[in-house]
Design a protein around this motif. Structure first.
Motif, PDB file in Angstrom:
ATOM      1  N   ASP A   1     -22.306 -70.203 100.396  1.00 57.24           N
ATOM      2  CA  ASP A   1     -22.108 -68.749 100.451  1.00 57.24           C
ATOM      3  C   ASP A   1     -23.489 -68.111 100.257  1.00 57.24           C
ATOM      4  OD1 ASP A   1     -21.660 -66.082  99.907  1.00 57.24           O
ATOM      5  OD2 ASP A   1     -19.835 -66.439  98.761  1.00 57.24           O
TER       6      ASP A   1
ATOM      7  N   LYS B   1     -27.431 -65.331  92.991  1.00 57.15           N
ATOM      8  CA  LYS B   1     -27.426 -66.176  91.790  1.00 57.15           C
ATOM      9  C   LYS B   1     -28.672 -67.045  91.618  1.00 57.15           C
ATOM     10  CE  LYS B   1     -23.051 -65.286  90.521  1.00 57.15           C
ATOM     11  NZ  LYS B   1     -22.566 -64.827  89.245  1.00 57.15           N
TER      12      LYS B   1
ATOM     13  N   ARG C   1     -16.691 -89.733  89.647  1.00 56.32           N
ATOM     14  CA  ARG C   1     -17.896 -88.916  89.792  1.00 56.32           C
ATOM     15  C   ARG C   1     -18.981 -89.405  88.821  1.00 56.32           C
ATOM     16  NH1 ARG C   1     -18.790 -82.592  90.250  1.00 56.32           N
ATOM     17  NH2 ARG C   1     -17.079 -82.688  91.690  1.00 56.32           N
TER      18      ARG C   1
ATOM     19  N   LYS D   1     -30.668 -67.444  88.135  1.00 54.62           N
ATOM     20  CA  LYS D   1     -30.622 -68.689  87.367  1.00 54.62           C
ATOM     21  C   LYS D   1     -32.024 -69.234  87.146  1.00 54.62           C
ATOM     22  CE  LYS D   1     -27.586 -70.426  85.795  1.00 54.62           C
ATOM     23  NZ  LYS D   1     -27.237 -70.240  84.343  1.00 54.62           N
TER      24      LYS D   1
ATOM     25  N   VAL E   1     -20.883 -74.529  84.883  1.00 56.04           N
ATOM     26  CA  VAL E   1     -20.856 -73.659  83.695  1.00 56.04           C
ATOM     27  C   VAL E   1     -21.338 -74.436  82.468  1.00 56.04           C
ATOM     28  CG1 VAL E   1     -19.310 -72.478  82.072  1.00 56.04           C
ATOM     29  CG2 VAL E   1     -19.045 -72.094  84.510  1.00 56.04           C
ATOM     30  N   PHE E   2     -20.834 -75.645  82.322  1.00 58.44           N
ATOM     31  CA  PHE E   2     -21.203 -76.416  81.126  1.00 58.44           C
ATOM     32  C   PHE E   2     -22.646 -76.919  81.198  1.00 58.44           C
ATOM     33  CE2 PHE E   2     -16.464 -76.979  80.963  1.00 58.44           C
ATOM     34  CZ  PHE E   2     -16.311 -76.093  79.912  1.00 58.44           C
ATOM     35  N   ARG E   3     -23.080 -77.329  82.385  1.00 59.48           N
ATOM     36  CA  ARG E   3     -24.474 -77.774  82.505  1.00 59.48           C
ATOM     37  C   ARG E   3     -25.423 -76.607  82.206  1.00 59.48           C
ATOM     38  NH1 ARG E   3     -24.843 -82.776  83.472  1.00 59.48           N
ATOM     39  NH2 ARG E   3     -23.319 -83.859  84.768  1.00 59.48           N
ATOM     40  N   SER E   4     -25.023 -75.433  82.688  1.00 53.43           N
ATOM     41  CA  SER E   4     -25.861 -74.254  82.463  1.00 53.43           C
ATOM     42  C   SER E   4     -25.903 -73.878  80.985  1.00 53.43           C
ATOM     43  CB  SER E   4     -25.306 -73.096  83.296  1.00 53.43           C
ATOM     44  OG  SER E   4     -25.863 -71.897  82.903  1.00 53.43           O
ATOM     45  N   SER E   5     -24.838 -74.200  80.262  1.00 53.53           N
ATOM     46  CA  SER E   5     -24.792 -73.808  78.845  1.00 53.53           C
ATOM     47  C   SER E   5     -25.686 -74.683  77.970  1.00 53.53           C
ATOM     48  CB  SER E   5     -23.351 -73.863  78.331  1.00 53.53           C
ATOM     49  OG  SER E   5     -22.952 -75.196  78.172  1.00 53.53           O
ATOM     50  N   VAL E   6     -26.144 -75.801  78.524  1.00 54.08           N
ATOM     51  CA  VAL E   6     -27.046 -76.656  77.743  1.00 54.08           C
ATOM     52  C   VAL E   6     -28.453 -76.088  77.848  1.00 54.08           C
ATOM     53  CG1 VAL E   6     -27.945 -78.988  77.394  1.00 54.08           C
ATOM     54  CG2 VAL E   6     -25.632 -78.671  78.246  1.00 54.08           C
TER      55      VAL E   6
ATOM     56  N   MET F   1     -11.116 -71.461  89.819  1.00 56.53           N
ATOM     57  CA  MET F   1     -12.382 -72.180  89.706  1.00 56.53           C
ATOM     58  C   MET F   1     -12.147 -73.681  89.939  1.00 56.53           C
ATOM     59  SD  MET F   1     -14.059 -70.211  86.448  1.00 56.53           S
ATOM     60  CE  MET F   1     -15.673 -70.960  86.426  1.00 56.53           C
ATOM     61  N   LYS F   2     -13.138 -74.324  90.518  1.00 53.15           N
ATOM     62  CA  LYS F   2     -12.985 -75.735  90.847  1.00 53.15           C
ATOM     63  C   LYS F   2     -13.794 -76.598  89.869  1.00 53.15           C
ATOM     64  CE  LYS F   2     -11.806 -75.007  95.639  1.00 53.15           C
ATOM     65  NZ  LYS F   2     -11.585 -73.569  95.526  1.00 53.15           N
ATOM     66  N   LEU F   3     -13.618 -77.922  90.023  1.00 56.19           N
ATOM     67  CA  LEU F   3     -14.292 -78.850  89.117  1.00 56.19           C
ATOM     68  C   LEU F   3     -15.798 -78.611  89.081  1.00 56.19           C
ATOM     69  CD1 LEU F   3     -13.974 -81.316  87.286  1.00 56.19           C
ATOM     70  CD2 LEU F   3     -14.131 -82.758  89.303  1.00 56.19           C
ATOM     71  N   ASP F   4     -16.388 -78.431  90.254  1.00 58.68           N
ATOM     72  CA  ASP F   4     -17.831 -78.180  90.344  1.00 58.68           C
ATOM     73  C   ASP F   4     -18.220 -76.921  89.571  1.00 58.68           C
ATOM     74  OD1 ASP F   4     -18.460 -80.320  91.825  1.00 58.68           O
ATOM     75  OD2 ASP F   4     -18.372 -79.321  93.763  1.00 58.68           O
TER      76      ASP F   4
ATOM     77  N   THR G   1     -27.746 -77.513  71.188  1.00 55.99           N
ATOM     78  CA  THR G   1     -28.417 -76.924  72.349  1.00 55.99           C
ATOM     79  C   THR G   1     -27.436 -76.265  73.313  1.00 55.99           C
ATOM     80  OG1 THR G   1     -28.334 -78.991  73.588  1.00 55.99           O
ATOM     81  CG2 THR G   1     -30.286 -78.617  72.255  1.00 55.99           C
ATOM     82  N   PHE G   2     -26.124 -76.455  73.090  1.00 51.41           N
ATOM     83  CA  PHE G   2     -25.135 -75.765  73.931  1.00 51.41           C
ATOM     84  C   PHE G   2     -25.092 -74.291  73.513  1.00 51.41           C
ATOM     85  CE2 PHE G   2     -23.427 -80.025  74.651  1.00 51.41           C
ATOM     86  CZ  PHE G   2     -23.028 -79.949  75.973  1.00 51.41           C
ATOM     87  N   ASP G   3     -25.027 -73.439  74.524  1.00 54.20           N
ATOM     88  CA  ASP G   3     -24.916 -72.015  74.233  1.00 54.20           C
ATOM     89  C   ASP G   3     -23.578 -71.514  74.781  1.00 54.20           C
ATOM     90  OD1 ASP G   3     -25.126 -69.334  73.885  1.00 54.20           O
ATOM     91  OD2 ASP G   3     -26.906 -69.037  75.127  1.00 54.20           O
TER      92      ASP G   3
ATOM     93  N   PHE H   1     -16.725 -75.558  86.943  1.00 53.35           N
ATOM     94  CA  PHE H   1     -16.706 -75.793  85.494  1.00 53.35           C
ATOM     95  C   PHE H   1     -17.890 -76.660  85.069  1.00 53.35           C
ATOM     96  CE2 PHE H   1     -12.119 -74.758  85.994  1.00 53.35           C
ATOM     97  CZ  PHE H   1     -12.104 -73.683  85.127  1.00 53.35           C
ATOM     98  N   GLU H   2     -18.185 -77.672  85.878  1.00 43.18           N
ATOM     99  CA  GLU H   2     -19.314 -78.549  85.528  1.00 43.18           C
ATOM    100  C   GLU H   2     -20.611 -77.735  85.495  1.00 43.18           C
ATOM    101  OE1 GLU H   2     -19.465 -82.210  87.759  1.00 43.18           O
ATOM    102  OE2 GLU H   2     -21.477 -82.581  86.985  1.00 43.18           O
TER     103      GLU H   2
ATOM    104  N   ASP I   1      -7.046 -67.989  86.994  1.00 46.41           N
ATOM    105  CA  ASP I   1      -8.328 -68.137  87.686  1.00 46.41           C
ATOM    106  C   ASP I   1      -9.254 -66.963  87.379  1.00 46.41           C
ATOM    107  OD1 ASP I   1      -9.913 -69.610  89.822  1.00 46.41           O
ATOM    108  OD2 ASP I   1      -9.912 -67.565  90.586  1.00 46.41           O
TER     109      ASP I   1
ATOM    110  N   VAL J   1     -20.470 -83.629  80.463  1.00 45.13           N
ATOM    111  CA  VAL J   1     -21.778 -83.034  80.131  1.00 45.13           C
ATOM    112  C   VAL J   1     -22.147 -83.324  78.669  1.00 45.13           C
ATOM    113  CG1 VAL J   1     -23.043 -80.849  79.934  1.00 45.13           C
ATOM    114  CG2 VAL J   1     -21.537 -81.227  81.873  1.00 45.13           C
TER     115      VAL J   1
ATOM    116  N   SER K   1     -14.864 -81.853  82.562  1.00 47.71           N
ATOM    117  CA  SER K   1     -16.265 -81.615  82.946  1.00 47.71           C
ATOM    118  C   SER K   1     -17.135 -81.387  81.714  1.00 47.71           C
ATOM    119  CB  SER K   1     -16.387 -80.455  83.938  1.00 47.71           C
ATOM    120  OG  SER K   1     -15.701 -79.332  83.472  1.00 47.71           O
TER     121      SER K   1
ATOM    122  N   ASP L   1     -23.341 -68.562  77.313  1.00 43.59           N
ATOM    123  CA  ASP L   1     -23.978 -68.632  78.634  1.00 43.59           C
ATOM    124  C   ASP L   1     -23.047 -68.237  79.782  1.00 43.59           C
ATOM    125  OD1 ASP L   1     -26.489 -69.687  80.096  1.00 43.59           O
ATOM    126  OD2 ASP L   1     -24.812 -70.599  81.166  1.00 43.59           O
TER     127      ASP L   1
ATOM    128  N   MET M   1      -9.809 -80.117  84.376  1.00 43.84           N
ATOM    129  CA  MET M   1     -11.112 -79.770  84.961  1.00 43.84           C
ATOM    130  C   MET M   1     -12.056 -79.214  83.898  1.00 43.84           C
ATOM    131  SD  MET M   1     -10.630 -78.403  88.817  1.00 43.84           S
ATOM    132  CE  MET M   1      -9.635 -76.984  88.517  1.00 43.84           C
TER     133      MET M   1
END
Lengths: 463, 282
Positions: free
Chosen positions: B190, B197, A429, B201, B9-14, B1-4, A248-250, B6-7, A99, A155, A151, A253, A147
Motif C-alpha cells: 500500500d 509510515k 514461521r 518509523k 507492533v511487538f517488534r516495534s515496541s522493543v 489485523m493480521k499476524l504480520d 526494553t519493551f515499550d 501484530f508481530e 479489529d 518476539v 507473535s 509504542d 495471533m
C-alpha cells in the motif's frame, strides 16, 4: 429415485465436503470456495430431485404477528432463509468491532505490560501468557488471541534469548485458545451456533463454563511446565539480566491516540456489558428483539467512527472468507435437512442418546471431540445443533457435552481448530520443527486430560 | 489485523536503550608535524579543551616532526603502545599540496588501520581558525544513531556539564525516495501507507533512542540538556548548516564501516567539509 436413495446421495456429498475441508491446505483452496461449490451442487440437486419446500419463492414471511395477507409475503429464494443470519451478524459485527478496537493498541498494551511484569522469568511468563490467551480468546476470538499472544511470545522469547522454549509456549497457547473459547457465548463460533440454538443466555453460559475454564487452564499450565520443562530463573544474575531485557519493551509504542485508547477500553467494557445483558434489554432481547447480531454490528459502527474517512480499509480487514464459508455452510446444511440427512444422523445419535445418561453424555462429548479434531468444528456444531434442536426436550447436558466436545476436539490435531492452525503457522514461521504427527503426540495428553475433565464436569454438574 | 501486523507492533515496541559507560581516557598521543616547542604550545590549548568536560588527568605523550617522517612510524607507535586517544590535524608532514578535500594519509591510516579514537583538530597554522576553549556544544553525527552507545558516551564524557549535547540523525531523503519509489512499483504494498509510515518509523527509532539517552543521563546527573535533531534531509548539507547555526565546538562521528577499509561515507564527507571545528572520529 427413492427418498432413501436421495438421502444417501446427500450424505455422500456431506462426507465429501467434510473430507475436502480436512485437506484444504493440500488442495490450496479457501474454506468458502470449498463449501460454496458444495452449496451450489447441493441446491441444484435438491431442486432437481424436487425436495425443496414449495413454493420456493414465498418462503419467508415478514413480522408474523398477526394474520397474513398476500402483501406481507416476501418473495425470497429458498437459500436465503436457510442461513442463520443472526450468527452471521454476530460474527461480522464482533469481528469488525474487535479489529477496530485492536488498532487502539489496548490488547498489545496489556500483553506487553504483562511481559514486563513477568521480569523475563519463563515460568511467570508462561502463566501470564496463558492467562491472557484464555481471556483474549474469550473476549476476542481464538484466532485473534493466538495471533496477539503468539507473535508477542515469538518476539519476547527471541529478546530473552530463550527460543528453546518457543515451541512449548506456542503449543500451550494454541491449546489454551480452545479452553478460552469456552468461556462465553460469543468466544467461539460453535458456542454462538449451539448456544443460540439451545437458547442459552450470555450470563448463563459464562456462569456454567467459567469454573471449567479456570480449572482446565490451571491443569494445562501444570502439564506444560512438566512436559516442556519450563522453570523459573534461579540466580540473581539471570533474573537481573532477564528483567533488563524485557524492560526494553515499550507498551505505549502501539498507541497512536491516547483518546482513542481510553475510548476503546470504555467501549469494550460497555460492549461486554451489553452483550451480557442482551436477553433482558428492551427492544434488543426477547423473541422479537433485535438480538445480539444487532448489538455487535452497532458497536462495530460506533468504533468505526474513529476511522470514518477510511472505513473501506476496515471493511477490507473483515474475514470475508469466514463469512462466506458460514453462509454457504448454512445453505448446505439446509439442503441436508430437506434431503433427510440430518434425520439419518439424528437417528444414529438418538441411539447413542438412548444409552444411560452418563454414557450418552460422555459418548456425545468424545464423539464430537474426535469428529472436530479431524475436520472443522463449525459444520459439526451446525449439524449437531440442528439435530439436537430437532429432538424433543433435549436435556441441558447433551447441549453442553456437544459444546465442550466441539471446542476441545480441536486440540488433538494441528488442523482441529483455526487457532491451532495459527499456532502451527507461527511455529513454522519461527523455523521450529513440528510435523502433524509430532503435534498429535505432544498435544494428545493435554487434549485427553482436558476432555476427561470436561466429561466429569458435564456429568457432575449438568445432568 | 493480521499476524504480520501484530508481530510488527511487538517488534516495534522493543526499544534499544542507551547504556551509560563513560570512556576511560587514561592516555593521549599528540601527533604534530612541528617541532617540540610549537607542539608544547599547541598542547597547552588542547588540554583545557578536553578537560572542560570530564576528561581530566590524561597522561600526554607527543610525537613531533623531530620524532617521525613516515606514517608507518606513527602507526607502529600506536599499535605498539595504544593510547586512549590520538590527537592530530590534517595533512601531517605537509603531505604535498594541502588539498582541501582530503584528510591526508596519516589521518586516513590512523582512523582505518587502528581502533584508537582520533581527535582531528583544525591545523594550528590555519589562518582565522582557533580552537574552542571548552566543549560546551557537542554534536553526535551518525546515519544510524540507534544503539550507537559508544558515540554518545564519548560525547557525554567530553561535553561540559552546563553544555548542550546534540544527538542528531538525518535520514537521507534521496535514499528514502529511492525506497519509496521501489514501494510504489510493488503491487502488494500500500504505497500511501508506506509513504506515510516509513519516514515516521525511520525517525521514531532514533527519537526513542535519544529519549532513552536523555532520561538515563539525567538520572545519573550528567547532562540536563540533551537536544534531539531528527529529520529527513540532505545529511552533508544539513549538518554543515547545523554546525554553523548551533556553534558546535566538537563533532563526534563513527568512521568505521564493517565491510570496507575506507572511512564511513558520511563521516568522510563531513570530515573534509567541516575543517574549522574539532572532530572526534571513532
Amino acid at each position: 429415485m427413492s427418498p432413501e436413495g436421495i438421502t444417501y446421495i446427500f450424505a455422500a456429498i456431506l462426507v465429501a465436503m467434510v473430507f475436502t475441508l480436512a485437506i484444504e491446505e493440500k488442495i490450496h483452496a479457501k474454506k468458502s470456495m470449498i463449501v460454496g461449490i458444495y452449496a451450489v451442487i447441493s441446491l441444484l440437486l435438491a431442486a432437481a430431485f424436487g425436495i425443496l419446500p414449495e413454493p420456493h419463492a414465498e418462503l419467508l414471511l415478514l413480522e408474523p404477528h398477526g394474520d397474513l395477507s398476500p402483501d406481507q409475503v416476501v418473495h425470497m429464494p429458498v437459500y436465503i432463509p436457510g442461513v442463520e443470519w443472526e450468527v452471521i451478524a454476530i460474527i461480522l459485527g464482533s469481528g469488525l468491532f474487535i479489529d477496530v478496537v485492536s488498532r487502539s493498541g489496548i490488547f498489545s498494551w496489556t500483553a506487553i505490560l504483562l511481559t514486563k511484569r513477568s521480569a523475563g522469568d519463563p515460568l511467570r511468563l508462561l502463566i501470564y501468557y496463558s492467562a491472557i490467551t484464555v481471556i483474549f480468546s474469550a473476549v476476542l476470538n481464538n484466532v485473534a488471541a493466538m495471533m496477539i499472544v503468539g507473535s508477542l511470545t515469538m518476539v519476547s522469547l527471541e529478546k530473552l534469548k530463550r527460543k528453546d522454549l518457543l515451541l512449548g509456549f506456542l503449543l500451550t497457547e494454541g491449546l489454551l485458545t480452545n479452553i478460552g473459547g469456552l468461556l462465553t457465548l460469543i468466544s467461539s463460533v460453535p458456542n454462538i451456533i449451539l448456544g443460540n440454538m439451545a437458547e442459552i443466555g450470555y450470563v448463563d453460559f459464562f456462569v456454567k463454563a467459567a469454573p471449567y475454564t479456570l480449572v482446565a487452564t490451571a491443569l494445562t499450565i501444570f502439564m506444560a511446565v512438566r512436559i516442556f520443562g519450563i522453570r523459573s530463573l534461579e540466580t540473581e544474575e539471570e533474573k537481573a539480566a532477564a528483567a533488563e531485557l524485557v524492560a526494553t519493551f515499550d507498551e505505549r509504542d502501539g498507541i497512536e491516540s491516547k483518546i482513542f485508547f481510553n475510548f476503546s477500553w470504555a467501549l469494550l467494557g460497555i460492549f461486554i456489558l451489553v452483550i451480557a445483558t442482551t436477553s433482558v434489554l428492551p427492544w434488543i432481547g426477547g423473541e422479537h428483539g433485535l438480538g445480539m447480531g444487532y448489538v455487535a454490528v452497532s458497536f462495530a459502527l460506533i468504533a468505526l467512527i474513529r476511522y470514518k474517512h477510511e472505513v473501506d480499509k476496515n471493511y477490507a480487514a473483515v474475514d470475508w472468507d469466514l463469512l462466506a464459508f458460514f453462509t454457504f455452510l448454512f445453505v448446505v446444511i439446509d439442503t441436508m435437512k430437506y434431503s433427510g440427512v440430518l434425520t439419518l444422523i439424528g437417528d444414529g445419535i438418538a441411539k447413542l442418546l438412548s444409552l444411560p445418561d452418563a454414557l450418552a453424555g460422555a459418548s456425545l462429548l468424545w464423539s464430537s471431540a474426535i469428529a472436530s479434531s479431524v475436520t472443522d468444528n463449525v459444520p459439526l456444531a451446525a449439524v449437531m445443533g440442528n439435530i439436537l434442536k430437532g429432538m424433543e426436550n433435549t436435556p441441558d447436558f447433551q447441549w453442553w457435552a456437544t459444546i465442550f466436545g466441539t471446542n476441545l476436539g480441536g486440540n488433538f490435531t494441528p488442523i482441529g481448530s483455526a487457532s491451532t492452525v495459527v499456532a502451527v503457522a507461527i511455529i513454522h514461521r519461527a523455523k521450529l520443527p513440528l510435523t502433524f504427527g509430532s503435534f498429535v503426540k505432544t498435544a494428545a495428553p493435554f487434549a485427553i486430560a482436558q476432555l476427561a475433565l470436561a466429561t466429569a464436569y458435564v456429568l457432575l454438574f449438568f445432568r | 489485523m493480521k499476524l504480520d501486523d501484530f508481530e510488527s507492533v511487538f517488534r516495534s515496541s522493543v526499544k534499544t536503550p542507551f547504556h551509560h559507560a563513560p570512556p576511560n581516557i587514561e592516555s593521549a598521543l599528540l601527533v604534530t608535524d612541528v617541532d617540540n616547542a610549537a607542539t608544547g604550545a599547541f598542547l597547552g590549548e588542547i588540554q583545557p579543551f578536553l578537560a572542560s568536560g570530564h576528561a581530566d588527568g590524561i597522561e600526554w605523550t607527543t610525537l613531533t616532526s623531530e620524532d617521525f617522517q613516515e606514517v608507518s612510524t606513527v602507526l607502529d607507535r600506536v599499535r605498539r603502545n595504544p593510547p586512549s586517544l590520538v590527537v592530530c590535524y590534517r595533512h601531517l608532514l605537509g603531505q604535498g599540496v594541502r588539498l582541501p578535500y582530503s584528510l591526508g594519509s596519516t589521518v586516513d591510516t590512523l582512523t582505518q588501520a587502528t581502533d584508537v579514537p582520533v581527535l582531528l583538530l583544525p591545523r594550528p597554522d590555519e589562518v582565522g581558525i582557533t580552537l574552542p576553549k571548552k566543549a560546551s556544544q557537542v554534536m553526535v553525527v551518525t546515519d544510524h544513531l540507534t544503539g550507537d552507545d559508544r558515540l554518545v558516551n564519548w560525547a557525554a564524557h567530553l561535553c561540559t556539564d552546563d553544555g548542550t549535547l546534540f544527538l542528531s540523525h538525518i535520514e537521507d531523503k534521496a535514499i528514502l525516495k529511492k525506497y519509496l519509489d521501489a514501494c510504489s512499483k510493488i503491487p502488494g504494498i500500500d504505497f500511501d501507507l508506506a509513504k506515510e509510515k516509513l519516514p515516521k518509523k525511520l525517525l521514531a527509532m532514533p527519537s526513542d533512542y535519544i529519549a532513552s539517552t536523555s532520561e538515563i543521563l539525567a538520572k545519573q546527573g550528567i547532562h540536563e540538556n540533551v537536544q534531539a535533531l531528527v529529520k529527513v534531509g540532505d545529511p552533508v548539507k544539513d549538518y554543515e548548516q547545523l554546525v554553523e547555526e548551533l556553534g558546535v565546538d566538537l563533532l563526534i562521528m563513527n568512521t568505521k564501516d564493517h565491510d570496507q577499509n575506507a572511512m564511513h561515507a558520511l563521516a568522510y564527507a563531513l570530515s573534509v567539509e567541516i575543517r574549522n571545528r574539532p572532530l572526534l572520529l571513532l
